[in-house]
Each structure stands twice: as C-alpha cells, then as structure tokens.
Design a protein around this motif. Structure first.
Motif, PDB file in Angstrom:
ATOM      1  N   LEU A  14      -8.931   9.489 -13.008  1.00 45.16           N
ATOM      2  CA  LEU A  14      -8.784  10.080 -11.688  1.00 45.16           C
ATOM      3  C   LEU A  14      -9.661   9.347 -10.671  1.00 45.16           C
ATOM      4  O   LEU A  14      -9.207   8.982  -9.588  1.00 45.16           O
ATOM      5  CB  LEU A  14      -9.131  11.563 -11.738  1.00 45.16           C
ATOM      6  CG  LEU A  14      -8.744  12.346 -10.503  1.00 45.16           C
ATOM      7  CD1 LEU A  14      -8.199  13.706 -10.898  1.00 45.16           C
ATOM      8  CD2 LEU A  14      -9.931  12.501  -9.601  1.00 45.16           C
ATOM      9  N   ARG A  15     -10.923   9.128 -11.013  1.00 42.25           N
ATOM     10  CA  ARG A  15     -11.844   8.452 -10.098  1.00 42.25           C
ATOM     11  C   ARG A  15     -11.447   6.995  -9.859  1.00 42.25           C
ATOM     12  O   ARG A  15     -11.541   6.490  -8.745  1.00 42.25           O
ATOM     13  CB  ARG A  15     -13.278   8.519 -10.615  1.00 42.25           C
ATOM     14  CG  ARG A  15     -13.822   9.912 -10.656  1.00 42.25           C
ATOM     15  CD  ARG A  15     -14.078  10.453  -9.253  1.00 42.25           C
ATOM     16  NE  ARG A  15     -14.588  11.812  -9.334  1.00 42.25           N
ATOM     17  CZ  ARG A  15     -14.113  12.840  -8.663  1.00 42.25           C
ATOM     18  NH1 ARG A  15     -13.124  12.684  -7.829  1.00 42.25           N
ATOM     19  NH2 ARG A  15     -14.619  14.034  -8.802  1.00 42.25           N
ATOM     20  N   ALA A  16     -11.016   6.299 -10.917  1.00 35.73           N
ATOM     21  CA  ALA A  16     -10.595   4.905 -10.756  1.00 35.73           C
ATOM     22  C   ALA A  16      -9.401   4.804  -9.811  1.00 35.73           C
ATOM     23  O   ALA A  16      -9.368   3.941  -8.927  1.00 35.73           O
ATOM     24  CB  ALA A  16     -10.258   4.296 -12.111  1.00 35.73           C
ATOM     25  N   LEU A  17      -8.432   5.682  -9.979  1.00 27.48           N
ATOM     26  CA  LEU A  17      -7.281   5.692  -9.084  1.00 27.48           C
ATOM     27  C   LEU A  17      -7.702   6.024  -7.664  1.00 27.48           C
ATOM     28  O   LEU A  17      -7.261   5.387  -6.700  1.00 27.48           O
ATOM     29  CB  LEU A  17      -6.230   6.690  -9.570  1.00 27.48           C
ATOM     30  CG  LEU A  17      -5.398   6.260 -10.768  1.00 27.48           C
ATOM     31  CD1 LEU A  17      -4.602   7.444 -11.319  1.00 27.48           C
ATOM     32  CD2 LEU A  17      -4.458   5.129 -10.375  1.00 27.48           C
ATOM     33  N   GLN A  18      -8.563   7.020  -7.525  1.00 23.46           N
ATOM     34  CA  GLN A  18      -9.016   7.436  -6.196  1.00 23.46           C
ATOM     35  C   GLN A  18      -9.744   6.285  -5.485  1.00 23.46           C
ATOM     36  O   GLN A  18      -9.455   5.991  -4.321  1.00 23.46           O
ATOM     37  CB  GLN A  18      -9.925   8.645  -6.332  1.00 23.46           C
ATOM     38  CG  GLN A  18     -10.314   9.258  -5.004  1.00 23.46           C
ATOM     39  CD  GLN A  18     -11.134  10.531  -5.180  1.00 23.46           C
ATOM     40  OE1 GLN A  18     -11.909  10.652  -6.131  1.00 23.46           O
ATOM     41  NE2 GLN A  18     -10.949  11.463  -4.281  1.00 23.46           N
ATOM     42  N   ILE A  19     -10.654   5.634  -6.167  1.00 23.64           N
ATOM     43  CA  ILE A  19     -11.413   4.526  -5.570  1.00 23.64           C
ATOM     44  C   ILE A  19     -10.480   3.386  -5.167  1.00 23.64           C
ATOM     45  O   ILE A  19     -10.567   2.849  -4.057  1.00 23.64           O
ATOM     46  CB  ILE A  19     -12.513   4.037  -6.542  1.00 23.64           C
ATOM     47  CG1 ILE A  19     -13.614   5.094  -6.651  1.00 23.64           C
ATOM     48  CG2 ILE A  19     -13.075   2.678  -6.117  1.00 23.64           C
ATOM     49  CD1 ILE A  19     -14.568   4.879  -7.810  1.00 23.64           C
ATOM     50  N   ASN A  20      -9.564   3.018  -6.065  1.00 22.79           N
ATOM     51  CA  ASN A  20      -8.655   1.906  -5.781  1.00 22.79           C
ATOM     52  C   ASN A  20      -7.679   2.226  -4.662  1.00 22.79           C
ATOM     53  O   ASN A  20      -7.393   1.376  -3.819  1.00 22.79           O
ATOM     54  CB  ASN A  20      -7.910   1.497  -7.053  1.00 22.79           C
ATOM     55  CG  ASN A  20      -8.750   0.596  -7.921  1.00 22.79           C
ATOM     56  OD1 ASN A  20      -8.872  -0.594  -7.652  1.00 22.79           O
ATOM     57  ND2 ASN A  20      -9.373   1.156  -8.944  1.00 22.79           N
ATOM     58  N   LEU A  21      -7.158   3.434  -4.645  1.00 18.98           N
ATOM     59  CA  LEU A  21      -6.223   3.806  -3.580  1.00 18.98           C
ATOM     60  C   LEU A  21      -6.934   3.920  -2.232  1.00 18.98           C
ATOM     61  O   LEU A  21      -6.411   3.463  -1.214  1.00 18.98           O
ATOM     62  CB  LEU A  21      -5.507   5.106  -3.933  1.00 18.98           C
ATOM     63  CG  LEU A  21      -4.488   4.990  -5.066  1.00 18.98           C
ATOM     64  CD1 LEU A  21      -4.053   6.374  -5.542  1.00 18.98           C
ATOM     65  CD2 LEU A  21      -3.284   4.175  -4.619  1.00 18.98           C
TER      66      LEU A  21
END
Length: 105
Positions: A14-21
């Motif tokens: 979730l955090r990886a997706l949030q940071i990248n997006l």
C-alpha cells in the motif's frame, strides 16, 4: 489531478503504491479492508481503484460486486492469486484488469 483509491491489507505494498503514485502526480486515498474501501469510494470521488482480492473482512470479488451496484469507476485488481479461476471471477464481477503480485511499477 486524478485520484486513486488503493486497497490492500499489506502495508508495504500500500505504501509503495502510494509513494510511487504521489510522485507521479496522482492523489491517493487508502483502505486496508473491503468495508473501508466501500466507505472511501462513497466519500471520495476517485478516478480508479487498485484493489487486492485477499482482504481481511470481505473478499475482493465481493467488494467489486458491491461497488458495481452504484459505481462505474475502473477497477484494477492487484492480487497474489495467480489462478485463472480467480481472474475470471474478478473480471466477471466487474473488474477491468488484473495484475498479479509481484509486479513492477
């Protein structure tokens, strides 16, 4: 700016997706459970939903079915389930595409 609802019970994903997006200019809303995903989708107009199938309270396919009763937002299923039956169930329920974990950004 497009808004993405990310639904996953794995905090790291979730955090990886949030940071990248966010780094690519997207606004993000997050949810850890199926019920909170439904609530977030009702409270925040989103442009797309990234949805894990393996959630602690509701199966992701059920979340898709419930969303489709009132919302036509595109749903990208992101799941560790690799079986063709899982893909068919998710897409038949109303998912728009299916990506398996692990995945690349």
């Amino acid at each position: 700016m497009a808004t993405v609802l990310i639904v996953d019970d794995e905090v790291q994903i979730l955090r990886a997706l949030q940071i990248n997006l966010n780094a690519r200019g997207y606004s993000t809303v997050t949810a850890f459970t199926g019920q909170s995903a439904l609530e977030q989708a009702a409270q925040h107009p989103v442009d797309i939903i990234i949805l894990d199938l393996g959630l602690p309270d509701l199966d992701g396919v059920e979340v898709i079915r419930r969303l489709r009763r009132w919302n036509k937002v595109p749903i990208l299923v992101l799941s560790a389930r690799h079986g063709s039956e899982d893909k068919i169930l998710a897409l038949d329920a109303g998912g728009d595409d299916y990506v398996t974990k692990p995945f690349g950004m």
